[in-house]
Design a protein around this motif. Sequence first.
Motif, PDB file in Angstrom:
ATOM      1  N   GLY A 149       0.407  -1.084   0.244  1.00  0.00           N
ATOM      2  CA  GLY A 149       0.022   0.177  -0.069  1.00  0.00           C
ATOM      3  C   GLY A 149       1.084   1.368   0.034  1.00  0.00           C
ATOM      4  O   GLY A 149       0.377   2.312  -0.764  1.00  0.00           O
ATOM      5  N   LEU A 150       1.824   0.842   0.442  1.00  0.00           N
ATOM      6  CA  LEU A 150       2.753   3.040   0.750  1.00  0.00           C
ATOM      7  C   LEU A 150       4.039   2.783  -0.115  1.00  0.00           C
ATOM      8  O   LEU A 150       3.381   4.116  -1.207  1.00  0.00           O
ATOM      9  N   GLU A 151       3.191   1.459  -1.442  1.00  0.00           N
ATOM     10  CA  GLU A 151       4.769   2.229  -2.109  1.00  0.00           C
ATOM     11  C   GLU A 151       3.446   2.299  -3.714  1.00  0.00           C
ATOM     12  O   GLU A 151       4.154   3.570  -4.544  1.00  0.00           O
ATOM     13  N   THR A 152       2.309   1.638  -3.686  1.00  0.00           N
ATOM     14  CA  THR A 152       0.931   2.108  -4.569  1.00  0.00           C
ATOM     15  C   THR A 152       0.621   3.608  -4.045  1.00  0.00           C
ATOM     16  O   THR A 152       0.613   4.595  -5.234  1.00  0.00           O
ATOM     17  N   PHE A 153       0.874   3.107  -2.507  1.00  0.00           N
ATOM     18  CA  PHE A 153       0.173   5.031  -2.539  1.00  0.00           C
ATOM     19  C   PHE A 153       1.282   6.666  -2.917  1.00  0.00           C
ATOM     20  O   PHE A 153       0.499   7.312  -3.365  1.00  0.00           O
ATOM     21  N   ALA A 154       2.339   5.560  -2.846  1.00  0.00           N
ATOM     22  CA  ALA A 154       3.190   6.546  -3.003  1.00  0.00           C
ATOM     23  C   ALA A 154       2.965   7.215  -4.686  1.00  0.00           C
ATOM     24  O   ALA A 154       3.343   8.324  -4.766  1.00  0.00           O
ATOM     25  N   TRP A 155       2.706   6.290  -5.648  1.00  0.00           N
ATOM     26  CA  TRP A 155       3.644   6.380  -6.991  1.00  0.00           C
ATOM     27  C   TRP A 155       1.915   7.667  -7.251  1.00  0.00           C
ATOM     28  O   TRP A 155       1.548   8.166  -8.025  1.00  0.00           O
ATOM     29  N   SER A 156       0.821   6.726  -7.275  1.00  0.00           N
ATOM     30  CA  SER A 156      -0.283   7.585  -6.895  1.00  0.00           C
ATOM     31  C   SER A 156      -0.770   9.496  -6.642  1.00  0.00           C
ATOM     32  O   SER A 156      -0.685   9.889  -7.245  1.00  0.00           O
ATOM     33  N   LEU A 157       0.321   9.387  -5.458  1.00  0.00           N
ATOM     34  CA  LEU A 157       0.515  10.176  -5.099  1.00  0.00           C
ATOM     35  C   LEU A 157       1.590  11.350  -5.737  1.00  0.00           C
ATOM     36  O   LEU A 157       0.641  12.154  -6.703  1.00  0.00           O
ATOM     37  N   ALA A 158       2.737  11.242  -6.450  1.00  0.00           N
ATOM     38  CA  ALA A 158       3.849  11.843  -7.254  1.00  0.00           C
ATOM     39  C   ALA A 158       2.557  11.744  -8.852  1.00  0.00           C
ATOM     40  O   ALA A 158       2.829  13.070  -9.008  1.00  0.00           O
ATOM     41  N   ARG A 159       2.088  11.329  -8.988  1.00  0.00           N
ATOM     42  CA  ARG A 159       0.779  10.976 -10.175  1.00  0.00           C
ATOM     43  C   ARG A 159      -0.093  12.453 -10.499  1.00  0.00           C
ATOM     44  O   ARG A 159      -0.036  13.546 -11.045  1.00  0.00           O
ATOM     45  N   GLY A 160      -0.157  12.389  -9.431  1.00  0.00           N
ATOM     46  CA  GLY A 160      -1.590  12.799  -8.265  1.00  0.00           C
ATOM     47  C   GLY A 160      -0.454  14.946  -8.488  1.00  0.00           C
ATOM     48  O   GLY A 160      -1.185  15.743  -9.080  1.00  0.00           O
ATOM     49  N   LEU A 161       0.179  14.817  -7.793  1.00  0.00           N
ATOM     50  CA  LEU A 161       0.838  16.300  -7.687  1.00  0.00           C
ATOM     51  C   LEU A 161       1.530  16.732  -9.066  1.00  0.00           C
ATOM     52  O   LEU A 161       1.383  17.671  -9.518  1.00  0.00           O
ATOM     53  N   ALA A 162       2.040  15.731  -9.692  1.00  0.00           N
ATOM     54  CA  ALA A 162       2.367  16.124 -11.425  1.00  0.00           C
ATOM     55  C   ALA A 162       1.707  16.359 -11.979  1.00  0.00           C
ATOM     56  O   ALA A 162       2.124  17.016 -13.370  1.00  0.00           O
ATOM     57  N   ALA A 163       0.757  16.399 -11.784  1.00  0.00           N
ATOM     58  CA  ALA A 163      -0.880  16.516 -12.512  1.00  0.00           C
ATOM     59  C   ALA A 163      -0.782  17.784 -12.479  1.00  0.00           C
ATOM     60  O   ALA A 163      -1.803  18.845 -13.282  1.00  0.00           O
ATOM     61  N   HIS A 164      -0.769  18.825 -11.115  1.00  0.00           N
ATOM     62  CA  HIS A 164      -1.202  19.636 -11.401  1.00  0.00           C
ATOM     63  C   HIS A 164       0.267  21.343 -11.982  1.00  0.00           C
ATOM     64  O   HIS A 164       1.521  20.999 -11.943  1.00  0.00           O
ATOM     65  N   PRO A 165      -0.522  21.742 -12.702  1.00  0.00           N
ATOM     66  CA  PRO A 165       0.428  23.126 -13.214  1.00  0.00           C
ATOM     67  C   PRO A 165       1.281  23.758 -12.325  1.00  0.00           C
ATOM     68  O   PRO A 165       0.970  24.173 -11.516  1.00  0.00           O
ATOM     69  N   GLY A 166       3.121  23.858 -12.671  1.00  0.00           N
ATOM     70  CA  GLY A 166       3.937  24.500 -11.716  1.00  0.00           C
ATOM     71  C   GLY A 166       4.508  23.530 -10.898  1.00  0.00           C
ATOM     72  O   GLY A 166       5.089  23.876 -10.482  1.00  0.00           O
ATOM     73  N   THR A 167       4.332  21.973 -10.901  1.00  0.00           N
ATOM     74  CA  THR A 167       5.080  21.578  -9.937  1.00  0.00           C
ATOM     75  C   THR A 167       5.503  20.321 -10.281  1.00  0.00           C
ATOM     76  O   THR A 167       4.441  19.442 -11.683  1.00  0.00           O
ATOM     77  N   GLN A 168       7.269  20.406 -10.246  1.00  0.00           N
ATOM     78  CA  GLN A 168       7.640  19.334 -10.629  1.00  0.00           C
ATOM     79  C   GLN A 168       7.777  18.081  -9.967  1.00  0.00           C
ATOM     80  O   GLN A 168       8.345  18.167  -8.989  1.00  0.00           O
ATOM     81  N   VAL A 169       7.723  16.461 -10.498  1.00  0.00           N
ATOM     82  CA  VAL A 169       8.102  15.672  -9.342  1.00  0.00           C
ATOM     83  C   VAL A 169       9.308  14.261  -9.731  1.00  0.00           C
ATOM     84  O   VAL A 169       8.808  14.325 -10.926  1.00  0.00           O
ATOM     85  N   GLN A 170       9.882  14.020  -8.514  1.00  0.00           N
ATOM     86  CA  GLN A 170      10.753  12.940  -8.834  1.00  0.00           C
ATOM     87  C   GLN A 170      10.746  12.349  -7.511  1.00  0.00           C
ATOM     88  O   GLN A 170      10.378  12.619  -6.405  1.00  0.00           O
ATOM     89  N   MET A 171      10.647  10.773  -8.167  1.00  0.00           N
ATOM     90  CA  MET A 171       9.976  10.098  -7.411  1.00  0.00           C
ATOM     91  C   MET A 171      11.454   8.817  -7.360  1.00  0.00           C
ATOM     92  O   MET A 171      12.454   8.706  -8.257  1.00  0.00           O
ATOM     93  N   LEU A 172      11.781   9.157  -6.197  1.00  0.00           N
ATOM     94  CA  LEU A 172      13.478   7.967  -5.700  1.00  0.00           C
ATOM     95  C   LEU A 172      12.789   6.798  -5.252  1.00  0.00           C
ATOM     96  O   LEU A 172      12.620   6.656  -4.201  1.00  0.00           O
ATOM     97  N   VAL A 173      13.538   5.582  -6.320  1.00  0.00           N
ATOM     98  CA  VAL A 173      13.347   4.795  -6.452  1.00  0.00           C
ATOM     99  C   VAL A 173      14.435   3.661  -6.113  1.00  0.00           C
ATOM    100  O   VAL A 173      15.599   3.927  -6.863  1.00  0.00           O
ATOM    101  N   ARG A 174      14.662   2.645  -5.225  1.00  0.00           N
ATOM    102  CA  ARG A 174      15.511   1.087  -6.198  1.00  0.00           C
ATOM    103  C   ARG A 174      15.620   0.391  -7.091  1.00  0.00           C
ATOM    104  O   ARG A 174      13.935  -0.441  -7.247  1.00  0.00           O
ATOM    105  N   HIS A 175      15.968   0.087  -7.800  1.00  0.00           N
ATOM    106  CA  HIS A 175      16.079  -0.829  -8.935  1.00  0.00           C
ATOM    107  C   HIS A 175      17.453  -2.143  -9.321  1.00  0.00           C
ATOM    108  O   HIS A 175      18.919  -1.442  -8.782  1.00  0.00           O
ATOM    109  N   THR A 176      17.629  -2.503  -9.391  1.00  0.00           N
ATOM    110  CA  THR A 176      18.529  -3.742 -10.167  1.00  0.00           C
ATOM    111  C   THR A 176      19.297  -2.708 -11.412  1.00  0.00           C
ATOM    112  O   THR A 176      20.548  -3.373 -11.538  1.00  0.00           O
ATOM    113  N   SER A 177      18.161  -2.784 -12.410  1.00  0.00           N
ATOM    114  CA  SER A 177      18.860  -1.521 -13.223  1.00  0.00           C
ATOM    115  C   SER A 177      18.379  -0.361 -13.921  1.00  0.00           C
ATOM    116  O   SER A 177      17.519  -0.163 -13.581  1.00  0.00           O
TER     117      SER A 177
END
Length: 185
Positions: free
Chosen positions: A24-52
């Motif tokens: 749930g935390l990860e799903t919420f974070a991604w939903s929040l990021a997309r929601g914030l990015a949809a607002h004009p003047g808001t730039q969103v970065q999401m810091l994640v971990r991955h194998t490549s």
Amino acid sequence: MRIAIVALNAFPAIVPESGRAVGGLETFAWSLARGLAAHPGTQVQMLVRHTSPPRQSRFEGVDVLADVESLRTWRRDVSDQVQLVSHFPWFRVNRFRVDLLWKIPCLAAVRLLGGRRSPLEDRIEWMLRPVPPDVVLTLGVGDSSAAAVTAARRCGIRSVLWIRSNADLNGAFLKSPDFVDPHGG
């Protein structure tokens, strides 16, 4: 406004075919990021971990910065099956699988040959520095949140620790102003 959301295990929420199921935390974070990015003047970065490194760096208006850990899957698999102990041979196999025969020696060799990673707060700081956000938002109370707050402080960036629980949806909160859930909320 530039916002960086630290949700290190959220990459599979962004690209579902990239890994294990997410919570749930990860799903919420991604939903929040997309929601914030949809607002004009808001730039969103999401810091994640991955194998490549991700094949693309922008998803649905969100810039995704990855802490690349190529042996993460192996480390997680081994840690699910092996427990470290303080005496020879320094580990106990809880559940044997054939792939342990090469994964354990390979991971040990990487560690012995200087394969230790920089501390998490350093890696988060390196991701924040090229395009510093105005605020760092981190979710939950784990080591990644502590590292994110430390990295933000080092960079002179405000940070917000967001603690959320699915208990927030409990109908008893509406019925009784004195209601306290089992976790103290």
